[in-house]
Each structure stands twice: as structure tokens, then as C-alpha cells.
Design a protein around this motif. Structure first.
Motif, PDB file in Angstrom:
ATOM      1  N   ARG A   8     -11.068 -17.967  -4.020  1.00 61.28           N
ATOM      2  CA  ARG A   8     -10.205 -18.073  -5.206  1.00 61.28           C
ATOM      3  C   ARG A   8      -8.736 -18.257  -4.834  1.00 61.28           C
ATOM      4  O   ARG A   8      -7.988 -18.891  -5.585  1.00 61.28           O
ATOM      5  N   ILE A   9      -8.332 -17.713  -3.702  1.00 60.83           N
ATOM      6  CA  ILE A   9      -6.983 -17.992  -3.209  1.00 60.83           C
ATOM      7  C   ILE A   9      -6.829 -19.490  -2.951  1.00 60.83           C
ATOM      8  O   ILE A   9      -5.815 -20.112  -3.316  1.00 60.83           O
ATOM      9  N   LEU A  10      -7.852 -20.096  -2.358  1.00 61.13           N
ATOM     10  CA  LEU A  10      -7.815 -21.536  -2.099  1.00 61.13           C
ATOM     11  C   LEU A  10      -7.772 -22.332  -3.401  1.00 61.13           C
ATOM     12  O   LEU A  10      -7.123 -23.381  -3.473  1.00 61.13           O
ATOM     13  N   ASP A  11      -8.441 -21.822  -4.444  1.00 58.90           N
ATOM     14  CA  ASP A  11      -8.388 -22.503  -5.742  1.00 58.90           C
ATOM     15  C   ASP A  11      -7.010 -22.374  -6.385  1.00 58.90           C
ATOM     16  O   ASP A  11      -6.610 -23.230  -7.178  1.00 58.90           O
ATOM     17  N   CYS A  12      -6.296 -21.297  -6.052  1.00 58.90           N
ATOM     18  CA  CYS A  12      -4.919 -21.162  -6.564  1.00 58.90           C
ATOM     19  C   CYS A  12      -4.018 -22.272  -6.029  1.00 58.90           C
ATOM     20  O   CYS A  12      -3.023 -22.638  -6.667  1.00 58.90           O
ATOM     21  N   LEU A  13      -4.371 -22.797  -4.873  1.00 57.05           N
ATOM     22  CA  LEU A  13      -3.591 -23.889  -4.281  1.00 57.05           C
ATOM     23  C   LEU A  13      -3.848 -25.219  -4.987  1.00 57.05           C
ATOM     24  O   LEU A  13      -3.085 -26.171  -4.820  1.00 57.05           O
ATOM     25  N   ARG A  14      -4.932 -25.281  -5.757  1.00 55.69           N
ATOM     26  CA  ARG A  14      -5.299 -26.545  -6.418  1.00 55.69           C
ATOM     27  C   ARG A  14      -5.635 -26.291  -7.891  1.00 55.69           C
ATOM     28  O   ARG A  14      -6.661 -26.743  -8.399  1.00 55.69           O
ATOM     29  N   ARG A  40      -9.016 -25.723 -25.850  1.00 48.76           N
ATOM     30  CA  ARG A  40      -7.998 -26.241 -24.906  1.00 48.76           C
ATOM     31  C   ARG A  40      -6.921 -25.189 -24.663  1.00 48.76           C
ATOM     32  O   ARG A  40      -6.479 -24.984 -23.517  1.00 48.76           O
ATOM     33  N   ILE A  41      -6.485 -24.516 -25.708  1.00 48.22           N
ATOM     34  CA  ILE A  41      -5.448 -23.487 -25.552  1.00 48.22           C
ATOM     35  C   ILE A  41      -6.014 -22.271 -24.821  1.00 48.22           C
ATOM     36  O   ILE A  41      -5.364 -21.705 -23.932  1.00 48.22           O
ATOM     37  N   LEU A  42      -7.229 -21.873 -25.167  1.00 53.65           N
ATOM     38  CA  LEU A  42      -7.859 -20.740 -24.484  1.00 53.65           C
ATOM     39  C   LEU A  42      -8.096 -21.042 -23.006  1.00 53.65           C
ATOM     40  O   LEU A  42      -8.064 -20.134 -22.163  1.00 53.65           O
ATOM     41  N   HIS A  43      -8.317 -22.309 -22.693  1.00 59.13           N
ATOM     42  CA  HIS A  43      -8.484 -22.713 -21.292  1.00 59.13           C
ATOM     43  C   HIS A  43      -7.218 -22.388 -20.497  1.00 59.13           C
ATOM     44  O   HIS A  43      -7.295 -21.841 -19.379  1.00 59.13           O
ATOM     45  N   GLU A  44      -6.046 -22.723 -21.049  1.00 60.55           N
ATOM     46  CA  GLU A  44      -4.783 -22.399 -20.374  1.00 60.55           C
ATOM     47  C   GLU A  44      -4.618 -20.895 -20.243  1.00 60.55           C
ATOM     48  O   GLU A  44      -4.134 -20.398 -19.224  1.00 60.55           O
ATOM     49  N   ARG A  45      -5.027 -20.180 -21.275  1.00 62.48           N
ATOM     50  CA  ARG A  45      -4.980 -18.715 -21.225  1.00 62.48           C
ATOM     51  C   ARG A  45      -5.861 -18.178 -20.100  1.00 62.48           C
ATOM     52  O   ARG A  45      -5.477 -17.288 -19.345  1.00 62.48           O
ATOM     53  N   ASN A  46      -7.043 -18.721 -19.949  1.00 61.25           N
ATOM     54  CA  ASN A  46      -7.968 -18.256 -18.914  1.00 61.25           C
ATOM     55  C   ASN A  46      -7.474 -18.573 -17.505  1.00 61.25           C
ATOM     56  O   ASN A  46      -7.797 -17.857 -16.559  1.00 61.25           O
ATOM     57  N   ILE A  47      -6.662 -19.627 -17.378  1.00 60.61           N
ATOM     58  CA  ILE A  47      -6.087 -19.962 -16.069  1.00 60.61           C
ATOM     59  C   ILE A  47      -5.106 -18.888 -15.638  1.00 60.61           C
ATOM     60  O   ILE A  47      -5.142 -18.412 -14.496  1.00 60.61           O
ATOM     61  N   TYR A  48      -4.209 -18.487 -16.542  1.00 63.26           N
ATOM     62  CA  TYR A  48      -3.220 -17.497 -16.089  1.00 63.26           C
ATOM     63  C   TYR A  48      -3.855 -16.117 -15.879  1.00 63.26           C
ATOM     64  O   TYR A  48      -3.397 -15.345 -15.031  1.00 63.26           O
ATOM     65  N   GLN A  51     -17.774 -32.723 -20.509  1.00 68.29           N
ATOM     66  CA  GLN A  51     -18.133 -31.308 -20.563  1.00 68.29           C
ATOM     67  C   GLN A  51     -16.913 -30.453 -20.254  1.00 68.29           C
ATOM     68  O   GLN A  51     -16.180 -30.713 -19.309  1.00 68.29           O
ATOM     69  N   GLN A  52     -16.701 -29.423 -21.057  1.00 68.00           N
ATOM     70  CA  GLN A  52     -15.532 -28.564 -20.881  1.00 68.00           C
ATOM     71  C   GLN A  52     -15.772 -27.540 -19.772  1.00 68.00           C
ATOM     72  O   GLN A  52     -16.898 -27.106 -19.547  1.00 68.00           O
ATOM     73  N   PHE A  53     -14.699 -27.168 -19.109  1.00 65.48           N
ATOM     74  CA  PHE A  53     -14.777 -26.200 -18.013  1.00 65.48           C
ATOM     75  C   PHE A  53     -15.248 -24.852 -18.558  1.00 65.48           C
ATOM     76  O   PHE A  53     -14.775 -24.384 -19.585  1.00 65.48           O
ATOM     77  N   ASN A  54     -16.167 -24.225 -17.817  1.00 66.37           N
ATOM     78  CA  ASN A  54     -16.727 -22.943 -18.239  1.00 66.37           C
ATOM     79  C   ASN A  54     -16.311 -21.864 -17.245  1.00 66.37           C
ATOM     80  O   ASN A  54     -16.816 -21.809 -16.123  1.00 66.37           O
ATOM     81  N   ASP A  59      -4.579 -27.422 -10.754  1.00 65.29           N
ATOM     82  CA  ASP A  59      -4.761 -28.577 -11.639  1.00 65.29           C
ATOM     83  C   ASP A  59      -6.083 -29.295 -11.380  1.00 65.29           C
ATOM     84  O   ASP A  59      -6.734 -29.765 -12.320  1.00 65.29           O
ATOM     85  N   GLN A  60      -6.482 -29.388 -10.105  1.00 68.19           N
ATOM     86  CA  GLN A  60      -7.727 -30.088  -9.787  1.00 68.19           C
ATOM     87  C   GLN A  60      -8.960 -29.237 -10.114  1.00 68.19           C
ATOM     88  O   GLN A  60      -9.948 -29.734 -10.649  1.00 68.19           O
ATOM     89  N   VAL A  61      -8.892 -27.961  -9.778  1.00 71.46           N
ATOM     90  CA  VAL A  61     -10.055 -27.084  -9.965  1.00 71.46           C
ATOM     91  C   VAL A  61     -10.322 -26.815 -11.437  1.00 71.46           C
ATOM     92  O   VAL A  61     -11.471 -26.840 -11.901  1.00 71.46           O
ATOM     93  N   PHE A  62      -9.256 -26.567 -12.185  1.00 72.99           N
ATOM     94  CA  PHE A  62      -9.412 -26.127 -13.571  1.00 72.99           C
ATOM     95  C   PHE A  62      -9.053 -27.215 -14.578  1.00 72.99           C
ATOM     96  O   PHE A  62      -8.285 -26.980 -15.510  1.00 72.99           O
ATOM     97  N   GLN A  63      -9.617 -28.388 -14.364  1.00 74.13           N
ATOM     98  CA  GLN A  63      -9.452 -29.442 -15.368  1.00 74.13           C
ATOM     99  C   GLN A  63     -10.229 -29.048 -16.616  1.00 74.13           C
ATOM    100  O   GLN A  63     -11.385 -28.628 -16.526  1.00 74.13           O
ATOM    101  N   PHE A  64      -9.595 -29.190 -17.757  1.00 77.07           N
ATOM    102  CA  PHE A  64     -10.214 -28.742 -19.003  1.00 77.07           C
ATOM    103  C   PHE A  64     -11.526 -29.444 -19.295  1.00 77.07           C
ATOM    104  O   PHE A  64     -12.500 -28.831 -19.729  1.00 77.07           O
ATOM    105  N   GLU A  65     -11.570 -30.740 -19.008  1.00 72.31           N
ATOM    106  CA  GLU A  65     -12.744 -31.516 -19.386  1.00 72.31           C
ATOM    107  C   GLU A  65     -13.108 -32.485 -18.275  1.00 72.31           C
ATOM    108  O   GLU A  65     -12.239 -33.139 -17.708  1.00 72.31           O
ATOM    109  N   ASP A  66     -14.393 -32.532 -17.962  1.00 72.13           N
ATOM    110  CA  ASP A  66     -14.895 -33.517 -17.015  1.00 72.13           C
ATOM    111  C   ASP A  66     -14.878 -34.882 -17.706  1.00 72.13           C
ATOM    112  O   ASP A  66     -15.516 -35.081 -18.735  1.00 72.13           O
ATOM    113  N   LEU A  67     -14.144 -35.819 -17.149  1.00 72.76           N
ATOM    114  CA  LEU A  67     -13.964 -37.120 -17.799  1.00 72.76           C
ATOM    115  C   LEU A  67     -15.258 -37.923 -17.877  1.00 72.76           C
ATOM    116  O   LEU A  67     -15.434 -38.754 -18.770  1.00 72.76           O
TER     117      LEU A  67
END
Length: 597
Positions: free
Chosen positions: A544-550, A381-389, A564-567, A552-560
Motif C-alpha cells: 500500500r505504500i507503493l500504491d501511495c506513490l501511484r 465519484r465523490i465518495l471515491h475521492e473520499r475513500n482515497i484520502y 466498471q467503477q473502482f471497488n 492516480d494510476q491505482v485509484f482510477q474511478f472508472e475502468d475505461l
């Protein structure tokens, strides 16, 4: 209660093979996870007994980071128990199916580890004889060769004749029933490498006779439409997949082939180009860092990245005085030369512990396993936030390299400012050990090595991006051209060193305008072009610019739905593997959605 054999606890069944079942377990003395292969004594007759003895002998003989380890053997009245190294990521057959095919760099990284394992096998005159994707395990991103049930310890003549293995990976001399030597394993390695790169075996057929005919009569196809591999990679494939074993590459040539240094040479070349590049060295080194540290999926990967990280920081600090580079920057695993300690055997039959509700215990996750899983999830979960930035950093880099649009450098700067806000937030919360993501077993997790390794890594990374941001700020503030292009007062106000400034609104507005210009640029470029493929990088950038606009939606850590965790590795691979028309449709759909919202 779970089954216990001496110091070993069998937690649950995870698989089965020709000799018996395999359990996930652990050692009570050191709490180490292990895989326990249970072999029924009643099956150990004739050839089966010989194959088991061969497997044990091979695992005792070989001590290599890329070969699964045998820790111990226990015997009871009914069973043999082989205590083996546990691998937490399944096998490469599953992995390859998920990804369809691997990027060239990732496939080469796996090949290098495979070849490292075979250095030990060849030295000890051991043939695997059943080398395939399903017998290559993954543990924290590393390769472990397993299943030596068909392995053969060669005699002085180095030849054998038994037909064993999986037909699609068998060398033609084995399929033909000829005598063969360990060069048959080279063919099998070639088929595995080919499958990783292209998602299918090099030769297929409906039956064995047609398979042999295809191998002998059809030229080897290298489908570069699927994966645009380099000349070095194509060369090693063609040298491994030679039908005549006498003309097939020799082991020493394979171990010294340029493919073994391909990744390190690539990084060295990037570094040399970075150091020669004009402009601010600290900014250039940060760019080098971003390129080579895009995704971290496991805490264990941190150690692999650390040399590159430390070097980037030191060079950035040293400035122009640091103008050359010497030495390796990848710590490559090497064959171990120390003697293997023989596994402990208990020659007298031991009483197996009595158990109740055996079937239930074989499938249910234990409390200990649940704790391990939760702690692993916390790290992810923490590495996921790291990968976002770091994703934002990579998009910023692409924007600044797109010099055809006036706003590209300002967009890049604002993205870097946003990512620095994210880094500072994450580093600050970890410093205080605040459970900002509401994770389970948090108090237990913050005392683990994984937490400490991730925290130290992010702290160092924070320093890299702070230097990167300062360099960009200096460049923009000292460039009247860039400053004057920022007509919007809010954009001008955002060009400051104030990291706590809320730039979300201005960043969103800038990204939307920039993306419209970018898509128009792409459409104009490809309109009259016969081959739109050269514009793929620009399309990927727009996506990827378009994904920067979203975010929170694109990079949800886990599919509810499926948990499954985001890869991130799959995310980066997706656009490269997508058909160019599909990619363009994907961009236009996202752009329409962005306008609508």
C-alpha cells in the motif's frame, strides 16, 4: 411508449422466473423505483396458483427491513402484476462470485440481517424452503430476502414433506424425503453463510444420492486456509449444519447466539482499548475512527456510520475528560412490529395500455433511469475521492505502528498532511458546489439528498482529520528524536502547520526510501522463517505504500474499457486473499517499477 398499468410504468425487462417476467419500473405518483413481476393468468392453474397465493400471503404478512416488500397488486384480463421493492445491487450469488469469498466481518453483517428477517418468518410460522444466495438481494448494501414462491405457511403440526428448493442448500431431511419443519431453513442459512465465508458449499456431489451420502458420512470441513474465521463464527456454523434436525440449534438459540453481537462487541472492544491507551486522546480517537470508517460505497451507508463518526468527534473534542463509553454505537435493524397494510387489489380487470415496439422498450434504458444512474454515479465519484484520502489515513496508521523503522512517524505525518490537503480541497469544492470532476446533470445533483448527505459527512470528517493532524504535529514538534531524524531540509520544512504547502516531492522521496527499508526488513525477517504468514501485515503495508506513490494510476474511478467503477472493498480484500508468495512477488514487481520510473 412503455407499458403502463394504472399508476405503474414498466420501463424494461430485468429478469424472468417460473411464473413470468420481471420488469424494472416506477410509481408515477411518488416516482418510487419498483420491480414488477408479471404473471400470466393462463399459467395460474393448480399448484402454480397455490404457490403464487402463498408468495402473496407471505409478503403481505411480513413487514421487515430485510424482507422484500410487496407494495401493490394489479389484475388485468391477461396478467397479474406484483409491485415489489426494487433492489439495485443484484443478488448475493453474483456478489460472492465477484469477491470469491467475503471477509468474516462482512459475512457476519449479512448473516445478522438474514437472521433479523427470519425472526419475522419464524414468528409467523413461515418456511422459506428455497433459501440460497440467488434469493438474497442487495439494495444499497442491505440484505433483502426474496422469492417466496416455494414458501410454506405451517399448520399446527409445523411439518411438511414436499421436496422443494436447491439441493446444495437443502437440509438432509428434505433430501431424504422425510417430514421436516422450519429447522430445515436453519440448515439452508448455514450453507449460505458457509458459501459466503469460503466461496463454496459445505457439501457437493455429482448427484443427489452421493450428496446425501456425503452429508451423512463426511465430517464438516472448516477450511481456515481460505478464511481464518473466529471461534464464534465456527461455533455457529457447526451448530447450524448438524445433520440430525433434533440436535440442530433451535431458532431462539440462533437468535440469541453471540454472533448477533459480534461486530458491535468488536467495535466496543476497540473503543475501550482506545480510551485506555496512553498518549493523546484526540489522536487515539481519530485512529479509532479511521479503522471503523475505511470505505463508504453508497450514500445510504453514511447514516450507518454517523453514530461512530459523531462519537469520535465528540470524544476527540472532550479530550481526557471523556474516559468511558456507554451505550450502543451501531443502530441495528430490528423486526418491525406494526401491522402490514394489505396491498391494494383491483378485483376488476383493467385494460392494459397499448404499446408499440414492445421488445425495444423492454430492454432500453429510459430517460428517467439514465438520470438516476447518472446521479448515482456522481455520488460514487465523490465518495471515491473520499475513500482515497481515508486510504492514506489507514496507510499512515500502519506506518506509525511500524516502530522498527526510524522514518515511520515522519512518513505517517506527511501522509496525513497530504490527506488533509485532499479533504480540504474536496470539502471546499463541495461547499461552493463546483463541478470539479465535470459530472453530468450537476445542477440537478447538487439539489439531491445524496449530495447534501455526502457534503455534511465530509465536513464532519474534515474536522476529525484536522484534529488528527494537529495532534500529530504537536507530537512531532515536541519530539527532538523525530525532529533530529529529519536530516533533509525539505523534510524539516514540511513539518509545519501550513496545509497549503506543496509536499508532493518530499513525500514521494520519503515513501521511496521508506519502502526500500520496509522490503529489506520483510526479506530479512522471512529468510529464516518457516512460516512467513505472520509477516503478511508488513507485506500488505509495503504494497500500500507503493500504491501511495501511484495514487492516480491505482485509484482510477472508472475502468475505461469496461466502465466498471473502482471497488475499495475488493481492493482491501485482495491482499488478504492472495497467497503469501504471490503477495511478495507483487510487491517486488511494484518496487522495481517504482525504481524504474
Amino acid at each position: 411508449m412503455p407499458k403502463i398499468v394504472d399508476n405503474y410504468v414498466l420501463e424494461r425487462k430485468i429478469g424472468s422466473g417460473q411464473f413470468g417476467d420481471v420488469f424494472k419500473g416506477y410509481n408515477k405518483v411518488n416516482n418510487q423505483d419498483i420491480a414488477i413481476k408479471v404473471v400470466k393468468r393462463e399459467l395460474l392453474k393448480g399448484k402454480f396458483n397455490e404457490l403464487l397465493e402463498n408468495e402473496i400471503r407471505v409478503l403481505r404478512t411480513c413487514n421487515n427491513e430485510n424482507i422484500i416488500k410487496l407494495y401493490d397488486i394489479k389484475k388485468t384480463a391477461n396478467n397479474f402484476y406484483l409491485m415489489l421493492e426494487y433492489c439495485n445491487e443484484g443478488d448475493l450469488m453474483q456478489y460472492q462470485k465477484e469477491k470469491k469469498y467475503l471477509t468474516e466481518d462482512e459475512a457476519i453483517e449479512f448473516l445478522i440481517q438474514i437472521l433479523n428477517a427470519f425472526k419475522t418468518l419464524v414468528k409467523n410460522k413461515i418456511m422459506h424452503r428455497d433459501f440460497k444466495l440467488a434469493n438474497i438481494l442487495k439494495h444499497n448494501g442491505n440484505i433483502k430476502i426474496a422469492d417466496f414462491g416455494f414458501a410454506k405457511l405451517l399448520g399446527n403440526d409445523n411439518l411438511t414433506s414436499t421436496m422443494l428448493g436447491s439441493p446444495l442448500n437443502m437440509a438432509p431431511e428434505v433430501l431424504d424425503g422425510q417430514d421436516y419443519n422450519n429447522k430445515a431453513d436453519i440448515w439452508s442459512i448455514g450453507t449460505v453463510f458457509y458459501e459466503l465465508l469460503f466461496g463454496r458449499p459445505p457439501y457437493t456431489a455429482g448427484n443427489m444420492i452421493d450428496l446425501i451420502k456425503n452429508i451423512r458420512n463426511k465430517p464438516l470441513e472448516i477450511p481456515k486456509k481460505i478464511n481464518k474465521i473466529s471461534d464464534v463464527t465456527e461455533d455457529i456454523i457447526r451448530k447450524m449444519l448438524v445433520v440430525d434436525p433434533r440436535k440442530r440449534i433451535e431458532w431462539d438459540q440462533l437468535f440469541s447466539h453471540k454472533i448477533n453481537n459480534f461486530l458491535e462487541d468488536k467495535i466496543k472492544n476497540d473503543l475501550e482499548a482506545t480510551l485506555k491507551d496512553e498518549g493523546l486522546l484526540s489522536m487515539n480517537m481519530s485512529r479509532f475512527y479511521i479503522k471503523n470508517n475505511k470505505v463508504i460505497q453508497h450514500p445510504s451507508e453514511i447514516e450507518k456510520k454517523q453514530e461512530i463518526n459523531n462519537y469520535a468527534i465528540n470524544v476527540a473534542k472532550a479530550g481526557k475528560n471523556q474516559n468511558n463509553y456507554q451505550g450502543a454505537i451501531i443502530k441495528r435493524q430490528t423486526e418491525r412490529v406494526e401491522e402490514v397494510q394489505p396491498a391494494v387489489q383491483n378485483n376488476q380487470a383493467q385494460e392494459e395500455s397499448k404499446q408499440t415496439e414492445e421488445d425495444e422498450m423492454q430492454t432500453k434504458e429510459s430517460v428517467r433511469e439514465a438520470q438516476i444512474r447518472i446521479k448515482k454515479r456522481n455520488a460514487n465519484r465523490i465518495l471515491h475521492e473520499r475513500n482515497i484520502y481515508v486510504f492514506l489515513a489507514s496507510v499512515a496508521e500502519d506506518a506509525m505502528n511500524n516502530t522498527t523503522l526510524k522514518s515511520s512517524e515522519l512518513v505517517g505525518f506527511l501522509l496525513v498532511k497530504k490527506l488533509l490537503q485532499l479533504v480540504e480541497f474536496l470539502a471546499g469544492k463541495m461547499r461552493k458546489k463546483e463541478n470539479v470532476f465535470k459530472l453530468e446533470l450537476w445542477d440537478m445533483f447538487v439539489d439531491t439528498k445524496d449530495f447534501n448527505d455526502i457534503f455534511m459527512y465530509i465536513e464532519k470528517e474534515h474536522e476529525v482529520f484536522r484534529l488528527y493532524f494537529n495532534s500529530m504535529l504537536d507530537k512531532i514538534q515536541n519530539s527532538p528524536k523525530i525532529i533530529n531524524s529529519a536530516i533533509d531540509p525539505q523534510v524539516k520544512a514540511a513539518i509545519s502547520s501550513n496545509i497549503n504547502q506543496n509536499i508532493d516531492a518530499v513525500l514521494k522521496s520519503m515513501l521511496q526510501d521508506y519502502c526500500h527499508e520496509l522490503v529489506q526488513q520483510i526479506l530479512t525477517s522471512i529468510k529464516d522463517s518457516k512460516d512467513p504468514e505472520p509477516y503478511r501485515p508488513l507485506m500488505i503495508h509495503a504494497d500500500r505504500i507503493l500504491d501511495c506513490l501511484r495514487l492516480d494510476q491505482v485509484f482510477q474511478f472508472e475502468d475505461l474499457k469496461n466502465k466498471q467503477q473502482f471497488n475499495f472493498k475488493l481492493y482491501y480484500d485482495e491482499d488478504d486473499k492472495m497467497d503469501i508468495d504471490q503477495l511478495m512477488n507483487k510487491i517486488q514487481t511494484k518496487l522495481f517499477s517504482a525504481i524504474k520510473n
